[in-house]
Design an enzyme around this catalytic site. Structure first.
Site, short mmCIF file in Angstrom:
data_model
loop_
_atom_site.label_atom_id
_atom_site.label_comp_id
_atom_site.label_asym_id
_atom_site.label_seq_id
_atom_site.Cartn_x
_atom_site.Cartn_y
_atom_site.Cartn_z
N ARG A 1 39.52 -51.25 -68.27
CA ARG A 1 39.12 -51.38 -66.85
C ARG A 1 38.27 -52.63 -66.66
NH1 ARG A 1 35.05 -48.76 -65.17
NH2 ARG A 1 35.51 -46.76 -66.16
N ASP B 1 45.15 -65.94 -47.30
CA ASP B 1 46.22 -65.15 -47.93
C ASP B 1 47.44 -66.07 -48.02
OD1 ASP B 1 48.36 -63.45 -48.53
OD2 ASP B 1 47.50 -61.76 -47.44
N TYR C 1 48.42 -59.39 -42.57
CA TYR C 1 49.22 -58.29 -43.12
C TYR C 1 48.71 -56.93 -42.60
CZ TYR C 1 51.16 -55.20 -46.71
OH TYR C 1 51.80 -54.19 -47.37
C1 LIG Z 1 52.25 -57.30 -49.41
C2 LIG Z 1 51.16 -58.12 -48.86
C3 LIG Z 1 49.81 -57.81 -49.07
C4 LIG Z 1 49.39 -56.55 -49.80
O1 LIG Z 1 49.75 -56.58 -51.13
P1 LIG Z 1 50.12 -55.27 -52.00
O2 LIG Z 1 50.45 -55.86 -53.31
O3 LIG Z 1 51.26 -54.59 -51.31
O4 LIG Z 1 48.89 -54.44 -52.01
C5 LIG Z 1 48.84 -58.66 -48.57
N1 LIG Z 1 49.18 -59.76 -47.87
C6 LIG Z 1 50.47 -60.09 -47.63
C7 LIG Z 1 50.77 -61.32 -46.86
C8 LIG Z 1 51.49 -59.29 -48.12
O5 LIG Z 1 52.77 -59.62 -47.86
#
Ligand SMILES: *Cc1c(COP(=O)(O)O)cnc(C)c1O
Length: 380
Positions: A46, A167, A98
């Protein structure tokens, strides 16, 4: 070194005892100690595992960053980031993030006393005048592929003394590097293009800030946001081919977008590579290519759209994106079904909207698949 080389080699070395070119998978929860606290770098998975480090060095190399921390999912990464804040702190978020991030902010962290302000990119500078700790945005967004100017937003954040987080899941480090444009942290759902094969869930944060890296490692260990060693090994395997895959994804997406743009049943195509995209110039300035997602508004009602989206032969009807196989989804009845119709339409998410995650198949088969499916409606 150039990207494709870094994507294969950043921080990777043959294994020391055997010379194995590919790292073994350290499926262990714990590590033998010579004496209490005398360890070879790891005490419990972890808190750390060699497979995490292999992937972290590769991802940092790809984003041109110093440090990366990998997590069990993209939302695990977001959770770690939010855990660096405290009750009363405020986060400015751009619209269009998202849906899962939005849900995590409004349904979970808001209850813990964090405040979130949702604004349009052009309102960020104003929003940053009220004290806040974090600017969080995504570009291109899902599913409308809206583009925010990374350099401009991150420079406003820096001027206000606010940490910026981008992101970068949709663009991938192959096409866009937010750190070089002034961002403090890059977020990835490695579930998507980085893993690339729709077989593993994972997330990562990349930064040049050594203090933040320590906090994120702490959050992973303290909250239990660690991935599985096998999952990080799989993601590493996928990520090394990112450069070749993204070339093909983008070429195919561009072919699909061109075809759709000329089709009489199409109201509107959303793809940042099209010169008709409203922020194409910004996209061109900050991206080296336009990735593999194309969204399109068809002249169809809800029932027809649901029929069409289920009738493709090559595009599989599924959520998620970024894998080598082509997928299609219908936001109005799937990812965004919980939003009332009027509100959805205000965001531009009409009943006829479809999102294609264009895979690496032959583009001729992809275009034909859409063409044939649309013929069903040409007769009526
Ligand atoms: C899928 C996604 C997430 C979340 O990721 P997970 O791996 O599903 O938890 C965050 N941001 C964007 C732009 C995504 O497409």
């Amino acid at each position: 070194m150039h990207f494709a080389t870094r994507a294969v080699h950043s921080g990777q070395h043959p294994e020391e005892t055997t010379g194995a070119v590919m790292p073994p998978i350290f499926m262990t929860s714990t590590y033998a100690q010579e004496a209490p606290g005398v360890i070879k770098g790891y005490d419990y998975t972890r808190a750390g595992n060699p497979n995490f480090g292999d992937l972290e060095r590769l991802l940092a190399g790809m984003e041109g960053g110093e440090h990366a921390t990998v997590f069990s999912s993209g939302l695990g990464a977001v959770t770690a980031l939010m855990s660096t804040l405290k009750a009363g702190d405020r986060v400015v978020c751009c619209h269009g993030i998202y849906g899962g991030s939005y849900r995590l902010f409004t349904k979970v962290f808001q209850r813990f006393g964090l405040n979130f302000s949702f604004v349009h990119p052009h309102e960020v500078e104003e929003a940053l005048k009220t004290p806040c700790q974090l600017l969080f945005f995504e570009t291109p967004t899902n599913p409308l592929l809206e583009i925010a100017d990374i350099a401009a937003l991150c420079s406003s954040a820096r001027a206000a003394g606010v940490r910026s987080v981008v992101d970068n899941t949709f663009a991938t480090p192959y096409f866009q590097n937010p750190l070089a444009l002034g961002a403090d942290v890059v977020l990835h759902s490695t579930t998507k293009y980085l893993g690339g094969h729709s077989d593993v869930i994972g997330g990562a944060l990349i930064t040049n800030d050594a203090e933040l890296k320590k906090e994120l490692d702490f959050a992973r260990m303290a909250i239990g946001l660690n991935p599985s060693p096998f999952d990080t090994w799989l993601t590493l395997r996928g990520a090394k081919t990112l450069a070749v895959r993204m070339e093909r994804h983008a070429k195919n997406a561009s072919a699909v977008a061109d075809f759709l743009q000329r089709h009489p049943m199409v109201k509107r195509v959303y793809y940042p590579g099209l010169t008709t995209h409203k922020a194409h110039e910004i996209a061109r300035k900050q991206m080296r290519g336009y990735s593999g997602i194309v969204s399109v508004e068809f002249n169809l009602d809800l029932q027809e759209a649901k029929e069409l989206v289920s009738s493709f032969k090559v595009f599989t009807l599924a959520e998620s994106l970024g894998g080598i196989e082509s997928l299609v989804c219908h936001p109005a009845s799937m990812t965004h079904a919980s939003i009332p119709k009027e509100e959805r339409e205000r965001y531009g998410l009409g009943d006829g909207l479809m999102r294609f995650s264009v895979g690496i198949e032959d583009h001729r088969d992809l275009v034909e698949d859409i063409e044939v499916a649309l013929e069903m409606y040409a007769k009526v």
